[in-house]
Design a protein around this motif. Structure first.
Motif, short mmCIF file in Angstrom:
data_model
loop_
_atom_site.label_atom_id
_atom_site.label_comp_id
_atom_site.label_asym_id
_atom_site.label_seq_id
_atom_site.Cartn_x
_atom_site.Cartn_y
_atom_site.Cartn_z
N LYS A 13 -80.82 117.51 -25.13
CA LYS A 13 -82.17 117.01 -24.53
C LYS A 13 -82.83 117.02 -25.60
N VAL A 14 -82.94 117.89 -27.07
CA VAL A 14 -83.90 117.80 -28.47
C VAL A 14 -83.16 116.48 -29.33
N ILE B 198 -94.66 115.09 -24.57
CA ILE B 198 -95.14 116.15 -25.33
C ILE B 198 -96.22 115.37 -26.48
N LEU B 199 -96.11 114.15 -26.97
CA LEU B 199 -96.50 113.47 -27.72
C LEU B 199 -98.19 113.98 -27.00
N ALA B 200 -97.89 113.31 -25.87
CA ALA B 200 -99.93 113.86 -25.82
C ALA B 200 -100.23 115.45 -25.74
N GLY B 201 -99.25 115.71 -25.24
CA GLY B 201 -99.89 117.26 -24.88
C GLY B 201 -100.03 118.10 -26.40
N ARG C 282 -85.31 108.43 -25.86
CA ARG C 282 -84.29 108.56 -24.98
C ARG C 282 -84.61 108.22 -23.75
N ASN C 283 -85.39 109.79 -23.60
CA ASN C 283 -86.46 109.74 -22.21
C ASN C 283 -87.75 110.12 -22.99
N LYS C 284 -88.45 108.72 -22.48
CA LYS C 284 -89.90 108.56 -22.99
C LYS C 284 -90.85 109.00 -22.63
N HIS C 285 -90.75 108.81 -21.32
CA HIS C 285 -91.52 109.90 -20.25
C HIS C 285 -92.17 111.66 -21.04
#
Length: 144
Positions: free
Chosen positions: A35-36, A51-54, A43-46
């Motif tokens: 997953k990392v 994570i980037l937004a947080g 690959r898991n855009k959402h």
């Protein structure tokens, strides 16, 4: 330009266009393949975007607004208590089930063990502070 296969051990040949760092493994497998790796490779855009937004919001709060971690922690806990209070009281009005918050039940023996362990650590810490304050260890006293 044709792609060379990495089967030869000669250092004179150029790297293969299909390999990364002279390996046949993909970048996904080099990052662990789990997953990392999916998050780092988007690959898991959402999830990657969340994570980037947080992290961006945390950076904005701590660096730009100069918000403190303890203040943020207190505001989050107060908001959580308010949310549970409203949910519990609103559930009775709307004939819904109130939130199921698990209760931690300690036996009296377990409670005594936890209290005893806390008491011994606290008394050791207080005696350490008294030793510093009395000046028994001059070097530590002056450092404090």
């Amino acid at each position: 330009m044709p792609a060379y296969s990495p089967s030869s051990d000669s250092d004179d040949e150029p790297y293969s266009t299909h390999s990364l760092f002279r390996r046949q493994n993909s970048l996904h497998s080099l990052l662990g393949g789990g997953k990392v790796a999916d998050i780092l490779l988007w690959r898991n855009k959402h999830l990657s975007g969340g994570i980037l937004a947080g992290v961006t919001v945390l950076w904005f709060l701590f660096e730009v607004v100069e918000y403190h971690f303890l203040t943020l922690l207190c505001h989050i806990s107060i908001s959580a208590m308010l949310l549970v209070f409203i949910w519990s009281n609103g559930a009775a009005l709307l004939d819904k089930a109130p939130p199921m918050i698990p209760e931690i039940i300690l036996s009296e023996r377990a409670f005594r063990e936890v209290a005893s362990a806390f008491h011994t650590k606290l008394s050791i810490f207080i005696s350490f502070l008294c030793d510093i304050a009395s000046g028994k260890d001059l070097k530590l006293f002056l450092m404090v």
